[in-house]
Motif scaffolding. Sequence first.
Motif, PDB file in Angstrom:
ATOM      1  N   LYS A 270      16.744   2.523   8.228  1.00  0.00           N
ATOM      2  CA  LYS A 270      16.048   1.453   8.948  1.00  0.00           C
ATOM      3  C   LYS A 270      15.658   0.343   7.980  1.00  0.00           C
ATOM      4  O   LYS A 270      15.397   0.581   6.807  1.00  0.00           O
ATOM      5  CB  LYS A 270      14.773   1.975   9.625  1.00  0.00           C
ATOM      6  N   THR A 271      15.629  -0.867   8.494  1.00  0.00           N
ATOM      7  CA  THR A 271      15.113  -2.002   7.730  1.00  0.00           C
ATOM      8  C   THR A 271      13.972  -2.629   8.518  1.00  0.00           C
ATOM      9  O   THR A 271      13.840  -2.410   9.721  1.00  0.00           O
ATOM     10  CB  THR A 271      16.203  -3.059   7.476  1.00  0.00           C
ATOM     11  N   SER A 272      13.167  -3.404   7.818  1.00  0.00           N
ATOM     12  CA  SER A 272      12.004  -4.027   8.428  1.00  0.00           C
ATOM     13  C   SER A 272      11.907  -5.475   7.986  1.00  0.00           C
ATOM     14  O   SER A 272      12.307  -5.829   6.873  1.00  0.00           O
ATOM     15  CB  SER A 272      10.740  -3.280   7.997  1.00  0.00           C
ATOM     16  N   ASN A 273      11.349  -6.300   8.826  1.00  0.00           N
ATOM     17  CA  ASN A 273      11.077  -7.692   8.480  1.00  0.00           C
ATOM     18  C   ASN A 273       9.626  -7.894   8.080  1.00  0.00           C
ATOM     19  O   ASN A 273       9.159  -9.026   8.007  1.00  0.00           O
ATOM     20  CB  ASN A 273      11.413  -8.611   9.663  1.00  0.00           C
ATOM     21  N   TYR A 274       8.894  -6.800   7.835  1.00  0.00           N
ATOM     22  CA  TYR A 274       7.490  -6.928   7.442  1.00  0.00           C
ATOM     23  C   TYR A 274       7.386  -7.800   6.203  1.00  0.00           C
ATOM     24  O   TYR A 274       8.082  -7.589   5.216  1.00  0.00           O
ATOM     25  CB  TYR A 274       6.872  -5.553   7.175  1.00  0.00           C
ATOM     26  N   LEU A 275       6.525  -8.789   6.265  1.00  0.00           N
ATOM     27  CA  LEU A 275       6.319  -9.713   5.152  1.00  0.00           C
ATOM     28  C   LEU A 275       5.046  -9.287   4.430  1.00  0.00           C
ATOM     29  O   LEU A 275       3.936  -9.518   4.915  1.00  0.00           O
ATOM     30  CB  LEU A 275       6.195 -11.144   5.680  1.00  0.00           C
ATOM     31  N   GLY A 276       5.217  -8.629   3.317  1.00  0.00           N
ATOM     32  CA  GLY A 276       4.070  -8.112   2.577  1.00  0.00           C
ATOM     33  C   GLY A 276       4.106  -8.546   1.132  1.00  0.00           C
ATOM     34  O   GLY A 276       4.957  -9.333   0.710  1.00  0.00           O
TER      35      GLY A 276
ATOM     36  N   THR B 189     -10.270  -6.225  -0.446  1.00  0.00           N
ATOM     37  CA  THR B 189      -8.831  -6.358  -0.684  1.00  0.00           C
ATOM     38  C   THR B 189      -8.253  -7.376   0.292  1.00  0.00           C
ATOM     39  O   THR B 189      -8.747  -7.519   1.406  1.00  0.00           O
ATOM     40  CB  THR B 189      -8.085  -5.022  -0.549  1.00  0.00           C
ATOM     41  N   ASP B 190      -7.246  -8.070  -0.161  1.00  0.00           N
ATOM     42  CA  ASP B 190      -6.481  -8.942   0.723  1.00  0.00           C
ATOM     43  C   ASP B 190      -5.277  -8.198   1.285  1.00  0.00           C
ATOM     44  O   ASP B 190      -4.526  -8.735   2.091  1.00  0.00           O
ATOM     45  CB  ASP B 190      -5.988 -10.177  -0.032  1.00  0.00           C
ATOM     46  N   GLY B 191      -5.112  -6.957   0.828  1.00  0.00           N
ATOM     47  CA  GLY B 191      -3.953  -6.181   1.242  1.00  0.00           C
ATOM     48  C   GLY B 191      -4.048  -5.664   2.659  1.00  0.00           C
ATOM     49  O   GLY B 191      -5.123  -5.479   3.212  1.00  0.00           O
ATOM     50  N   VAL B 192      -2.874  -5.420   3.235  1.00  0.00           N
ATOM     51  CA  VAL B 192      -2.738  -4.884   4.583  1.00  0.00           C
ATOM     52  C   VAL B 192      -1.915  -3.598   4.474  1.00  0.00           C
ATOM     53  O   VAL B 192      -0.840  -3.606   3.875  1.00  0.00           O
ATOM     54  CB  VAL B 192      -2.011  -5.902   5.492  1.00  0.00           C
ATOM     55  N   SER B 193      -2.406  -2.528   5.035  1.00  0.00           N
ATOM     56  CA  SER B 193      -1.633  -1.289   5.044  1.00  0.00           C
ATOM     57  C   SER B 193      -0.386  -1.478   5.902  1.00  0.00           C
ATOM     58  O   SER B 193      -0.458  -1.968   7.023  1.00  0.00           O
ATOM     59  CB  SER B 193      -2.469  -0.141   5.609  1.00  0.00           C
ATOM     60  N   PHE B 194       0.753  -1.037   5.365  1.00  0.00           N
ATOM     61  CA  PHE B 194       1.986  -1.118   6.145  1.00  0.00           C
ATOM     62  C   PHE B 194       2.458   0.263   6.603  1.00  0.00           C
ATOM     63  O   PHE B 194       3.635   0.491   6.863  1.00  0.00           O
ATOM     64  CB  PHE B 194       3.084  -1.892   5.406  1.00  0.00           C
ATOM     65  N   VAL B 195       1.506   1.186   6.769  1.00  0.00           N
ATOM     66  CA  VAL B 195       1.831   2.510   7.298  1.00  0.00           C
ATOM     67  C   VAL B 195       2.516   2.403   8.661  1.00  0.00           C
ATOM     68  O   VAL B 195       3.515   3.091   8.896  1.00  0.00           O
ATOM     69  CB  VAL B 195       0.584   3.428   7.339  1.00  0.00           C
ATOM     70  N   PRO B 196       2.038   1.560   9.590  1.00  0.00           N
ATOM     71  CA  PRO B 196       2.747   1.473  10.873  1.00  0.00           C
ATOM     72  C   PRO B 196       4.225   1.095  10.714  1.00  0.00           C
ATOM     73  O   PRO B 196       5.081   1.653  11.412  1.00  0.00           O
ATOM     74  CB  PRO B 196       1.977   0.387  11.631  1.00  0.00           C
ATOM     75  N   THR B 197       4.537   0.206   9.790  1.00  0.00           N
ATOM     76  CA  THR B 197       5.935  -0.167   9.553  1.00  0.00           C
ATOM     77  C   THR B 197       6.716   1.019   9.015  1.00  0.00           C
ATOM     78  O   THR B 197       7.830   1.282   9.459  1.00  0.00           O
ATOM     79  CB  THR B 197       6.021  -1.362   8.582  1.00  0.00           C
ATOM     80  N   LEU B 198       6.134   1.755   8.071  1.00  0.00           N
ATOM     81  CA  LEU B 198       6.809   2.927   7.521  1.00  0.00           C
ATOM     82  C   LEU B 198       7.140   3.946   8.606  1.00  0.00           C
ATOM     83  O   LEU B 198       8.200   4.573   8.581  1.00  0.00           O
ATOM     84  CB  LEU B 198       5.945   3.591   6.452  1.00  0.00           C
ATOM     85  N   LEU B 199       6.236   4.093   9.557  1.00  0.00           N
ATOM     86  CA  LEU B 199       6.403   5.099  10.610  1.00  0.00           C
ATOM     87  C   LEU B 199       7.131   4.563  11.838  1.00  0.00           C
ATOM     88  O   LEU B 199       7.217   5.255  12.855  1.00  0.00           O
ATOM     89  CB  LEU B 199       5.030   5.660  10.999  1.00  0.00           C
ATOM     90  N   GLY B 200       7.638   3.324  11.760  1.00  0.00           N
ATOM     91  CA  GLY B 200       8.384   2.748  12.863  1.00  0.00           C
ATOM     92  C   GLY B 200       7.517   2.283  14.021  1.00  0.00           C
ATOM     93  O   GLY B 200       8.000   2.087  15.128  1.00  0.00           O
ATOM     94  N   GLN B 201       6.234   2.077  13.776  1.00  0.00           N
ATOM     95  CA  GLN B 201       5.293   1.623  14.811  1.00  0.00           C
ATOM     96  C   GLN B 201       5.018   0.138  14.622  1.00  0.00           C
ATOM     97  O   GLN B 201       3.894  -0.296  14.405  1.00  0.00           O
ATOM     98  CB  GLN B 201       3.992   2.430  14.722  1.00  0.00           C
ATOM     99  N   ASN B 202       6.063  -0.654  14.723  1.00  0.00           N
ATOM    100  CA  ASN B 202       5.989  -2.077  14.394  1.00  0.00           C
ATOM    101  C   ASN B 202       5.001  -2.852  15.252  1.00  0.00           C
ATOM    102  O   ASN B 202       4.426  -3.837  14.791  1.00  0.00           O
ATOM    103  CB  ASN B 202       7.372  -2.709  14.453  1.00  0.00           C
ATOM    104  N   LYS B 203       4.793  -2.451  16.488  1.00  0.00           N
ATOM    105  CA  LYS B 203       3.863  -3.180  17.357  1.00  0.00           C
ATOM    106  C   LYS B 203       2.418  -3.036  16.887  1.00  0.00           C
ATOM    107  O   LYS B 203       1.588  -3.889  17.177  1.00  0.00           O
ATOM    108  CB  LYS B 203       3.996  -2.723  18.804  1.00  0.00           C
ATOM    109  N   GLN B 204       2.106  -1.960  16.170  1.00  0.00           N
ATOM    110  CA  GLN B 204       0.740  -1.771  15.665  1.00  0.00           C
ATOM    111  C   GLN B 204       0.527  -2.399  14.283  1.00  0.00           C
ATOM    112  O   GLN B 204      -0.584  -2.401  13.768  1.00  0.00           O
ATOM    113  CB  GLN B 204       0.391  -0.273  15.586  1.00  0.00           C
ATOM    114  N   GLN B 205       1.584  -2.928  13.684  1.00  0.00           N
ATOM    115  CA  GLN B 205       1.495  -3.467  12.323  1.00  0.00           C
ATOM    116  C   GLN B 205       0.716  -4.774  12.284  1.00  0.00           C
ATOM    117  O   GLN B 205       1.068  -5.727  12.961  1.00  0.00           O
ATOM    118  CB  GLN B 205       2.894  -3.692  11.739  1.00  0.00           C
TER     119      GLN B 205
END
Length: 131
Positions: free
Chosen positions: A22-28, A49-65
Amino acid sequence: MYEGGIRTPFIAYWPGKIAEGKTSNYLGAFWDIMPTMVELAKADKPRYTDGVSFVPTLLGQNKQQKQHDYLYWEFHEDGGRQALRKGDWKLILQKVTTGTPIKELYNLKQDPKEQNNVANSNPKKYRNCNA
């Protein structure tokens, strides 16, 4: 400051959790790693932190990202350099400390190689990014 320097691939492997191929377009950005690892470890969330957890992207839950409103980079050498990425647009300022910075504006959707500086032909977009 350009896509060839600050944009790099990220590969994750977690059998049974991350779907293969899988690939993702998450911009992190790098500062998203810590909140992601903290969430995976079920540890207390970092307070600052200015960071955002990208766990939803890792797990394929893109709508929750959650997404960044923008990303910002700053380097102090060579007269100072700054870059701001917001959506498809990237503003780059070179020689910031000289008082007359060199401005560059790119629409990365139309120009992913950043070959056509459109700052002069998009003054309104430049001002909005520069605010």
